[in-house]
Write a protein that holds these residues in place. Structure first.
Motif, PDB file in Angstrom:
ATOM      1  N   ARG B  22       0.655  -5.117  72.084  1.00 54.86           N
ATOM      2  CA  ARG B  22       0.623  -3.668  72.238  1.00 54.86           C
ATOM      3  C   ARG B  22       0.796  -3.026  70.879  1.00 54.86           C
ATOM      4  O   ARG B  22       1.778  -3.239  70.210  1.00 54.86           O
ATOM      5  CB  ARG B  22       1.731  -3.218  73.173  1.00 54.86           C
ATOM      6  CG  ARG B  22       1.562  -3.779  74.578  1.00 54.86           C
ATOM      7  CD  ARG B  22       2.671  -3.305  75.486  1.00 54.86           C
ATOM      8  NE  ARG B  22       2.481  -3.837  76.831  1.00 54.86           N
ATOM      9  CZ  ARG B  22       3.307  -3.596  77.827  1.00 54.86           C
ATOM     10  NH1 ARG B  22       4.388  -2.872  77.631  1.00 54.86           N
ATOM     11  NH2 ARG B  22       3.064  -4.086  79.026  1.00 54.86           N
ATOM     12  N   ALA B  23      -0.113  -2.306  70.520  1.00 55.86           N
ATOM     13  CA  ALA B  23      -0.032  -1.680  69.205  1.00 55.86           C
ATOM     14  C   ALA B  23       1.136  -0.709  69.176  1.00 55.86           C
ATOM     15  O   ALA B  23       1.496  -0.138  70.189  1.00 55.86           O
ATOM     16  CB  ALA B  23      -1.316  -0.931  68.894  1.00 55.86           C
ATOM     17  N   SER B 293       6.539  -9.944  70.287  1.00 55.54           N
ATOM     18  CA  SER B 293       7.668  -9.283  70.955  1.00 55.54           C
ATOM     19  C   SER B 293       8.115  -8.080  70.150  1.00 55.54           C
ATOM     20  O   SER B 293       8.395  -7.009  70.689  1.00 55.54           O
ATOM     21  CB  SER B 293       8.837 -10.250  71.099  1.00 55.54           C
ATOM     22  OG  SER B 293       8.473 -11.286  71.956  1.00 55.54           O
ATOM     23  N   SER B 294       8.170  -8.284  68.835  1.00 52.03           N
ATOM     24  CA  SER B 294       8.636  -7.158  68.016  1.00 52.03           C
ATOM     25  C   SER B 294       7.623  -6.028  68.051  1.00 52.03           C
ATOM     26  O   SER B 294       7.974  -4.866  68.064  1.00 52.03           O
ATOM     27  CB  SER B 294       8.903  -7.631  66.586  1.00 52.03           C
ATOM     28  OG  SER B 294       7.726  -7.629  65.844  1.00 52.03           O
ATOM     29  N   GLN B 296       5.747  -5.307  70.585  1.00 51.55           N
ATOM     30  CA  GLN B 296       5.907  -4.664  71.893  1.00 51.55           C
ATOM     31  C   GLN B 296       7.074  -3.690  71.880  1.00 51.55           C
ATOM     32  O   GLN B 296       6.978  -2.570  72.318  1.00 51.55           O
ATOM     33  CB  GLN B 296       6.165  -5.732  72.954  1.00 51.55           C
ATOM     34  CG  GLN B 296       4.904  -6.095  73.715  1.00 51.55           C
ATOM     35  CD  GLN B 296       5.210  -7.011  74.874  1.00 51.55           C
ATOM     36  OE1 GLN B 296       6.049  -7.899  74.751  1.00 51.55           O
ATOM     37  NE2 GLN B 296       4.543  -6.789  75.981  1.00 51.55           N
ATOM     38  N   SER B 297       8.161  -4.202  71.348  1.00 48.11           N
ATOM     39  CA  SER B 297       9.360  -3.373  71.381  1.00 48.11           C
ATOM     40  C   SER B 297       9.178  -2.132  70.513  1.00 48.11           C
ATOM     41  O   SER B 297       9.693  -1.068  70.828  1.00 48.11           O
ATOM     42  CB  SER B 297      10.571  -4.176  70.893  1.00 48.11           C
ATOM     43  OG  SER B 297      10.373  -4.544  69.550  1.00 48.11           O
ATOM     44  N   ARG B 298       8.462  -2.219  69.432  1.00 46.00           N
ATOM     45  CA  ARG B 298       8.268  -1.064  68.573  1.00 46.00           C
ATOM     46  C   ARG B 298       7.333  -0.056  69.200  1.00 46.00           C
ATOM     47  O   ARG B 298       7.397   1.129  68.922  1.00 46.00           O
ATOM     48  CB  ARG B 298       7.721  -1.508  67.223  1.00 46.00           C
ATOM     49  CG  ARG B 298       8.735  -2.280  66.435  1.00 46.00           C
ATOM     50  CD  ARG B 298       8.242  -2.567  65.050  1.00 46.00           C
ATOM     51  NE  ARG B 298       8.043  -1.329  64.295  1.00 46.00           N
ATOM     52  CZ  ARG B 298       7.729  -1.305  63.012  1.00 46.00           C
ATOM     53  NH1 ARG B 298       7.583  -2.440  62.362  1.00 46.00           N
ATOM     54  NH2 ARG B 298       7.547  -0.169  62.396  1.00 46.00           N
ATOM     55  N   SER B 299       6.383  -0.504  70.055  1.00 47.75           N
ATOM     56  CA  SER B 299       5.426   0.412  70.645  1.00 47.75           C
ATOM     57  C   SER B 299       6.030   1.263  71.741  1.00 47.75           C
ATOM     58  O   SER B 299       5.462   2.263  72.142  1.00 47.75           O
ATOM     59  CB  SER B 299       4.220  -0.369  71.177  1.00 47.75           C
ATOM     60  OG  SER B 299       4.622  -1.137  72.281  1.00 47.75           O
ATOM     61  N   ARG B 300       7.165   0.855  72.283  1.00 53.30           N
ATOM     62  CA  ARG B 300       7.750   1.609  73.390  1.00 53.30           C
ATOM     63  C   ARG B 300       8.470   2.850  72.905  1.00 53.30           C
ATOM     64  O   ARG B 300       9.105   2.860  71.911  1.00 53.30           O
ATOM     65  CB  ARG B 300       8.730   0.733  74.150  1.00 53.30           C
ATOM     66  CG  ARG B 300       8.017  -0.295  75.008  1.00 53.30           C
ATOM     67  CD  ARG B 300       8.951  -0.863  76.054  1.00 53.30           C
ATOM     68  NE  ARG B 300       8.237  -1.816  76.866  1.00 53.30           N
ATOM     69  CZ  ARG B 300       8.344  -3.143  76.665  1.00 53.30           C
ATOM     70  NH1 ARG B 300       9.102  -3.619  75.714  1.00 53.30           N
ATOM     71  NH2 ARG B 300       7.662  -3.951  77.432  1.00 53.30           N
TER      72      ARG B 300
END
Lengths: 718, 300
Positions: B22-23, B293-294, B296-300
């Protein structure tokens, strides 16, 4: 003190291992030739690292290389057991603040034992000297002799090591035994005096551990006192006995059998030998000389650890001062192989018998010289006025028989006579005023001549003598001669004696235990007090008919008893010329002219001018520390010379300095702090300067440093 | 297994199957996909209401709400859009380095990551493009969401490394001109260039509103300098030979490298660039999982 160390190695060939110090360098050079090659992408960081840290890296590399080489070099040096001598401290390195060391050197005469051309004292001096030489600058020393009395040579701690060594080398044998207790007192004082100035104190005792000094005795608490020193100072012992007990034979005693010696009368001389050898000695030769001329020799068999006496008969043909010298063959301890005896010889033994009433002393005079042809004793009977009128010093012995009392002048004159070596015998009787005696001559008087106090007259029946097991020299000749009559003499009256002086002894007693004859040495002379009469003229007039005090004068034992009394009383005429080492030499000059001067010739032929006290015409000399003959000479040739023999202490037991047996060192190990106790003296230096330990310690430190630095410089990082 | 597909090891891909790239930023795209667009429009799915302000398009007024509340609210929608992922793969000579204990060179490792990412992106029907570079752009493949593009990409990825040095500064300036559409740019490189130059290059792309992710690939040997014997280091990319005692300079070397890495990391952080250091002894799946994972977490 030398400026540079003198190095030596116990195992020098092991120094060859030192070449291994080149190994790290070789490995370094070799490894440079063994580069591996690899491609490398991150060269930019490698270059930056090298550029920025090149100098530090190079220093680190050299440091590690140097440490590794030093480790191998030190290992080789430690293997070779380095010994350094003649250097103040260790390479000038001072690990501790200045110390104070008390050097205690045994100067008792057993330290004169000589083996391989060196004495035990020389050994002790050498050890002590090395200790001082090894000391670091600033370390201070005191010096005390282990002697009796001990002498403090250096009291104020001295850091002048040359001066200390000079004092050590100046120490001489004191020719006496040593007192450990007295020496410990001095050590305690020295330690206390500087306790606030020195953090670390040491006591080094150099001794041969002879039993006479180091043996335990019930009255001697040296062991506990030595242990008490331990918290205050480190205790070290330098043993000079080399762990062997050599054989030794000594002349234990030389003595005349007679108290007085007169011209022409043969006199018996006893020379007693003491063996401290492990084996029996057959036909041990003893030689006696008179005034330097041989008077004969004898051969005695001497059991191991036993004694034997050689008897010589000597006749003097000329009156005057004579010297006897007994000699045995040389051994390791020479000082106890000779003894001297000075013998003043008179033409006759002159005895003055003073009587308080007529006939009171005639029996004594008759007993001394029963016939006209003299036996060498010349008695003279006189009234009590003779005390003042005559020159008492002309007599060897004076009897005072039944003299009622004495004036103060008479008492004083009698005292002078005794103090100059005369023999005085009080024989009591019915005229004697006990209170007057006690007042003028008793313990409370100025003269203190009497050996006991006089009390009431005892007359409650017949009393006999109790010889007290013949222990006293006066009664000893009667041992085995019970039929001589000494035990059967009837005595009905006597004056009870009590409050015997501390130094007096009872020679003969009555059967009820009361003293009959008491004797005591006073000054250089001797006083005897006989509790009963020596004449039948002393009677108890309260009975009818009057009862005599005693039948002693008519009894067969009377003549020998009187002779023994004279011999004992006059014996100090000889004794005052014979001293032990350390005693005070003195005499009163009777015939000195006012202008004459005197010199004392010592055994080593030193002539010492003597200061004579003009008031008393007397002199003293307190440095008679060497055994031999001391001769007092006057420039006026008419005044006869006086000779004094000075000997080692009489050997009365095994606990003598002549006994070269040492105490077991193991028994002392717990009292001392170091292992030097069991090491030979020669290794003292090695123990005191343990360079191999220092090398190993440094090596260990370098190993730790190498590990740490190598880890820090990158080896340990992964 | 075909050599070209060895980086697509099924086991690795199976582990990544559940992960979705996820960007961090939703970029504008042509193909509606699973990625949220930052632009609220009138596309498909209602997102939220917003109070009307003068100038708003009245076509989006929610009249039902007006009827209930007598207030004007606009309807907002989440547009679904596609992701364009540019993979910038460093093929300079330094990337060819393989340490003594490493199974893969840095380039081989980087190729695996690039291939895996490309596959994942295509799987989600997003577009993926590829750039290989050293001191300049060597190959450029425009982004496409065609699954057939994967083989082409892999073929280019597997080309031999060049003998040129890395020059990210100038190369990325050049690259910024080429990447006309905004997207996620995944830089896979050892970044062995001046730190300042590297950061300058990355900033060029950031200025173009690209979402940047940097995977710095280093061999464990480069991190630790684990050699004990004296060594001659033959430099790549025209660097000289250096003879050195690795034990002696290890600490200094690591300090230098660490300083460089810290500069890069801090620079990325300052420029909101997603940065991750990946040693080549790290399992691929672990590296990818951590990275995705990182993201993903940043895109949220």
């Amino acid at each position: 003190m030398p400026l540079f160390a003198i190095w030596s190695f116990a195992s020098p060939w092991l120094l060859l291992w030192g070449v291994t110090a080149a190994l790290p360098v070789l490995i370094h050079l070799w490894s440079r030739r063994r580069f591996v090659e690899t491609t490398w992408a991150a060269t930019q960081f490698l270059l930056a690292a090298i550029r920025r840290h090149q100098r530090r890296i190079q220093i680190e590399q050299w440091l590690l290389l140097a440490i590794r080489a030093a480790i191998l070099l030190l290992l080789a040096i430690a293997f070779a057991e380095p010994i350094v001598s003649g250097l103040p401290g260790i390479g000038g390195w001072r690990p501790q603040p200045p110390t104070h060391t008390i050097l205690v050197i045994d100067t008792s005469y057993s330290m004169a034992y000589e083996a391989s051309e060196t004495t035990r004292l020389s050994d002790a001096r050498l050890q002590a000297t090395k200790l001082v030489e090894y000391a670091a600058p600033g370390d201070a020393f005191s010096l005390v002799t282990l002697a009796d009395p001990p002498e403090v040579i250096i009291r104020e701690p001295s850091a002048n090591h040359s001066a200390v060594i000079a004092e050590i080398n100046g120490l001489r044998i004191t020719n006496r035994r040593a007192s450990l207790t007295a020496t410990l007192s001095q050590i305690e004082q020295l330690l206390s005096a500087v306790e606030d100035r020195f953090e670390h104190q040491h006591v080094h005792i150099f001794s041969d551990l002879s039993k006479s000094t180091w043996d335990d005795s019930p009255t001697d608490n040296w062991r506990s006192r030595l242990a008490a020193l331990s918290p205050r100072a480190a205790l070290h012992l330098g043993d000079t006995s080399a762990n062997i007990t050599p054989d030794n034979t000594a002349i234990a005693r030389i003595a005349l059998q007679s108290g007085t010696v007169v011209v022409g009368a043969p006199v018996l001389v006893d020379v007693e030998l003491a063996s401290f050898a492990k084996n029996k000695q057959l036909r041990k030769r003893v030689e006696l000389s008179v005034d330097g001329t041989s008077a004969g020799e004898q051969f005695v068999d001497l059991e191991s650890g036993a004694r034997a006496t050689a008897n010589f008969a000597v006749t003097f043909n000329v009156a005057g001062e004579h010297v006897l010298k007994a000699t045995i063959g040389d051994d390791g301890l020479k000082v106890d192989n000779d003894r001297w005896l000075s013998v003043p010889v008179r033409d006759t033994t002159r005895v003055l018998c003073i009587q308080g009433r007529p006939h009171a002393a005639e029996y004594v005079a008759f007993a001394l010289s029963p016939s006209a042809d003299t036996n060498g004793i010349h008695p003279e009977v006189a009234s009590e006025h003779a005390i003042i009128e005559r020159t008492l010093h002309d007599y060897d012995c004076i009897f005072l028989c039944n003299v009622a009392h004495f004036t103060p002048d008479e008492a004083q004159k009698l005292l002078d006579y005794v103090e100059q070596g005369g023999g005085l015998v009080f024989v009591l009787g019915d005229l004697v005023n006990s209170e007057g005696y006690n007042e003028q001559l008793g313990a409370e008087s100025l003269t203190k001549l009497l050996p006991a106090s006089l009390n009431e007259t005892v007359g409650d029946g017949r009393h006999g003598f109790n010889p007290l097991e013949y222990r006293h020299p006066l009664t000893l000749p009667f041992r085995g001669h019970e039929r001589s009559g000494l035990l059967t003499v009837p005595i009905w009256r006597y004056i009870r004696l009590d409050r015997i002086n501390e130094n007096a002894s009872v020679a003969l007693a009555f059967e009820n235990g009361d003293p009959a004859i008491v004797e005591e040495a006073v000054g250089q002379g001797r006083v005897l007090l006989v509790a009963t009469a020596a004449s039948p003229e002393s009677v108890d007039r309260t009975t009818e008919p009057a009862t005599p005090w005693t039948a002693l004068a008519s009894w067969p034992s009377f003549p020998p008893l009187i002779h023994e009394i004279v011999r004992l009383a006059a014996s100090n005429r000889v004794a005052q010329r014979n001293m032990f080492v350390g005693d005070l030499l003195s005499s009163r000059l009777q015939e000195r002219s006012a202008s004459s001067t005197a010199t004392l010739l010592t055994p080593d032929n030193n002539e010492l001018p003597l200061h004579i006290n003009d008031e008393e015409d007397s002199w003293t000399y307190d440095q008679a520390n060497q055994p031999g003959v001391y001769r007092l000479r006057f420039d006026d040739e008419n005044i006869p010379q006086q000779t004094f023999s000075v000997n080692l202490e009489a050997i009365t037991s095994d606990a003598s300095e002549s006994n070269l047996e040492s105490v077991l060192r193991d028994e002392l190990s717990e009292l001392f702090d170091d292992a030097q106790l069991n090491a030979p003296p020669q290794s003292f230096a090695e123990q005191d300067v343990p360079l191999f330990r220092i090398a190993l310690g440094t090596l260990l430190a370098l190993l730790v440093a190498e590990t740490f630095l190598a880890a820090r410089f990158g080896r340990a990082s992964t | 297994m075909d050599n070209s597909l060895k980086s697509l090891d099924p086991q690795t891909l199976a582990k990544l199957q559940g992960l979705q790239l996820r960007a961090r930023r939703i970029v504008e795209g042509f193909v509606a996909g699973l990625h949220r667009s930052p632009y609220r429009g009138f596309s498909v799915e209602f997102a939220e209401h917003r109070e009307y302000v003068p100038g708003d398009d009245i076509r989006h007024l929610d009249w039902k709400v007006f009827g209930r509340t007598d207030k004007f609210y606009l309807k907002q929608y989440e547009d679904e859009t596609n992701l364009i992922c540019y993979i910038a793969l460093d093929v300079s000579e330094s990337m060819a380095y393989r340490g003594p204990d490493s199974p893969l060179s840095k380039l081989e490792y980087a190729q695996c990551i690039a291939a895996t990412v490309a596959w994942l992106v295509l799987q989600s029907q997003d577009a993926v493009g590829l750039v290989t570079f050293d001191d300049q752009v060597r190959e450029y493949v425009a982004p496409s969401n065609s699954p057939t593009r994967l083989n082409e990409l892999l073929s280019i990825m597997e080309s031999k490394p060049s003998s040129n040095k890395t020059a990210i500064g100038s190369t990325f300036q050049q690259l910024a001109q080429k990447l006309s559409k905004r997207g996620v740019v995944l830089v896979i490189s050892d970044l062995f260039d001046e730190a300042k130059s590297v950061l300058n290059g990355l900033r060029q792309l950031r200025h173009r509103q690209h979402d940047l992710a940097v995977l710095q690939i280093l061999d464990p040997a480069e991190l630790d300098l684990p050699f004990d014997r004296p060594t001659v280091f033959r430099g790549l990319e025209g660097m000289p030979k250096i003879a050195a005692q690795p034990r002696a300079i290890r600490t200094a070397y690591k300090a230098e490298l660490d300083s460089f890495l810290q500069q890069i990391k801090r620079g990325c952080l300052d420029n909101e660039i997603d940065y991750r250091l990946v040693p080549t002894d790290q399992p691929l799946d672990v590296a990818l999982s951590a990275f995705l994972s990182s993201r993903q977490s940043r895109s949220r």
